[in-house]
Scaffold this active site. Structure first.
Site, short mmCIF file in Angstrom:
data_model
loop_
_atom_site.label_atom_id
_atom_site.label_comp_id
_atom_site.label_asym_id
_atom_site.label_seq_id
_atom_site.Cartn_x
_atom_site.Cartn_y
_atom_site.Cartn_z
N SER A 261 -4.10 7.47 -1.34
CA SER A 261 -5.50 7.09 -1.56
C SER A 261 -5.76 5.63 -1.25
O SER A 261 -4.92 4.76 -1.54
CB SER A 261 -5.89 7.37 -3.01
OG SER A 261 -7.16 6.84 -3.32
N GLU B 43 -7.62 3.96 -2.93
CA GLU B 43 -7.70 3.30 -4.23
C GLU B 43 -6.46 2.45 -4.50
O GLU B 43 -6.51 1.51 -5.31
CB GLU B 43 -7.84 4.35 -5.34
CG GLU B 43 -9.16 5.07 -5.37
CD GLU B 43 -10.26 4.25 -6.05
OE1 GLU B 43 -9.95 3.47 -6.97
OE2 GLU B 43 -11.43 4.41 -5.66
N TYR C 6 -5.11 6.54 -11.82
CA TYR C 6 -5.07 7.35 -10.60
C TYR C 6 -4.40 6.58 -9.46
O TYR C 6 -3.51 7.10 -8.78
CB TYR C 6 -6.51 7.72 -10.21
CG TYR C 6 -6.66 8.40 -8.87
CD1 TYR C 6 -6.59 9.78 -8.75
CD2 TYR C 6 -6.92 7.65 -7.72
CE1 TYR C 6 -6.74 10.40 -7.52
CE2 TYR C 6 -7.07 8.26 -6.48
CZ TYR C 6 -6.98 9.64 -6.39
OH TYR C 6 -7.13 10.24 -5.17
#
Length: 323
Positions: free
Chosen positions: A127, A129, A151
């Site tokens: 990801s 992120e 996450y």
């Protein structure tokens, strides 16, 4: 591609369903896993008309024995790991489950490959992120990780596990560092679907307001059916390599809201309220990526950007509300 077996962990999610459709069209036999293959989880494959074409397996990604069983039953040439708790927001509420699902999941798969002596190629969904704040620079494959949520921490750990196995055991394993990507299959607990759904419901007279948190955050939003093509291309290369998959353009959450309401002919400012309830404990202000390496190596490039994405989501939402 006839005769190839693919195993998709997390086939019932947004990406899993679109990837299954792509692989079926290419002639693969598709095996797909879910923790609840007999329940309501198969909504996405059903919406795409491929539910009867997938060979389902019940698997808990954190359970090594169930991974081994899935590998034995499917005998895959290609494996796609798309399973795990996929919401950044929910990861603050369920940090243990989130971290276990991503870190143990990919580790179990790679240990299974090593234990069974399989030469399957593995794609792991990472990801954008993981980069944390990107500021005015587009993140690329050499940008350092600085995760800011449970996450992202979990995704970063799984990413490094893939590199470790690739280097130590010569497993063909790679990660796609995927920035945000949406579709008509997006789960309603994601803010993107929440916004589009609210705009359409208000336009239909079924609701009268939308409540959000920080409107100033900026994200790089892509179109999920295009992103699964990049996943497949990564496993067709001569050597395993990690790639950033992104559009290279960022928009504010307020842009997303404005575009969603414009599609249905409304002024978002008349219906929007702000609440601290929806502000994350440690949110990223700006997140955007450069897919230049994917362009140069895979021949992949994002075609859809936020205005088109919102329009496609809203059109599908309006059809759904009209049924």
């Amino acid at each position: 591609m006839t005769g190839m077996n693919a195993l998709i962990f997390g086939v019932t999610g947004q990406d899993g369903a679109y990837l299954a459709k792509l692989l079926l069209e290419k002639g693969y036999t598709v095996f797909g896993t879910s923790r609840d293959v007999a329940g309501s989880a198969r909504r996405n494959p059903k919406m795409l008309g491929i539910d009867n074409d997938i060979q389902y397996l019940t698997v808990d990604i954190t359970d090594y024995k169930s991974i081994l069983t899935a590998l034995k039953k499917s005998e895959p040439q290609e494996i796609y790991n798309l399973a795990g708790q996929s919401s950044v927001g929910i990861s603050y509420e369920l940090p243990f489950e989130t971290i276990r699902s991503f870190t143990l999941g990919v580790l179990n798969i790679m240990e299974g490959l090593r234990f069974m002596g399989l030469e399957s190629r593995l794609f792991n969904a990472s990801s954008g992120e993981c980069f944390g704040e990107t500021g005015d620079q587009l993140a690329h494959e050499k940008t350092a990780f600085a995760p800011k949520s449970p996450y992202a921490v979990a995704k970063a750990s799984a990413y490094w596990s893939v590199i470790n196995y690739r280097q130590a055991y010569e497993v063909f394993a790679c990660s796609g560092i995927l920035f945000s990507h949406e579709s008509v299959l997006r789960n309603p607990n994601f803010v993107s679907r929440k916004i589009v759904n609210a705009a359409c419901r208000i336009a239909k007279g079924l609701d009268n307001s939308l409540t959000l948190g920080n409107l100033n955050i900026k994200r790089d939003w892509g179109w999920a059916p295009e992103y699964v093509e990049a996943m497949w291309l990564m496993l067709q290369q001569d050597q395993a390599q990690d790639f950033v998959i992104a559009t290279g353009k960022s928009y504010t959450l307020e842009d997303f809201v404005r575009l969603s309401f414009e599609v249905v002919g409304l002024d978002y400012q008349k219906y929007l309220t702000i609440s601290d309830q929806f502000v994350r404990p440690n949110d990223i202000a700006v997140s955007a990526g450069s897919a230049q390496l994917a362009v140069d190596t895979l021949g992949w490039q994002a075609k859809s950007h936020l205005p088109e994405i919102v329009a496609m989501m809203a059109e599908a939402e309006m059809r759904s509300l009209s049924k």
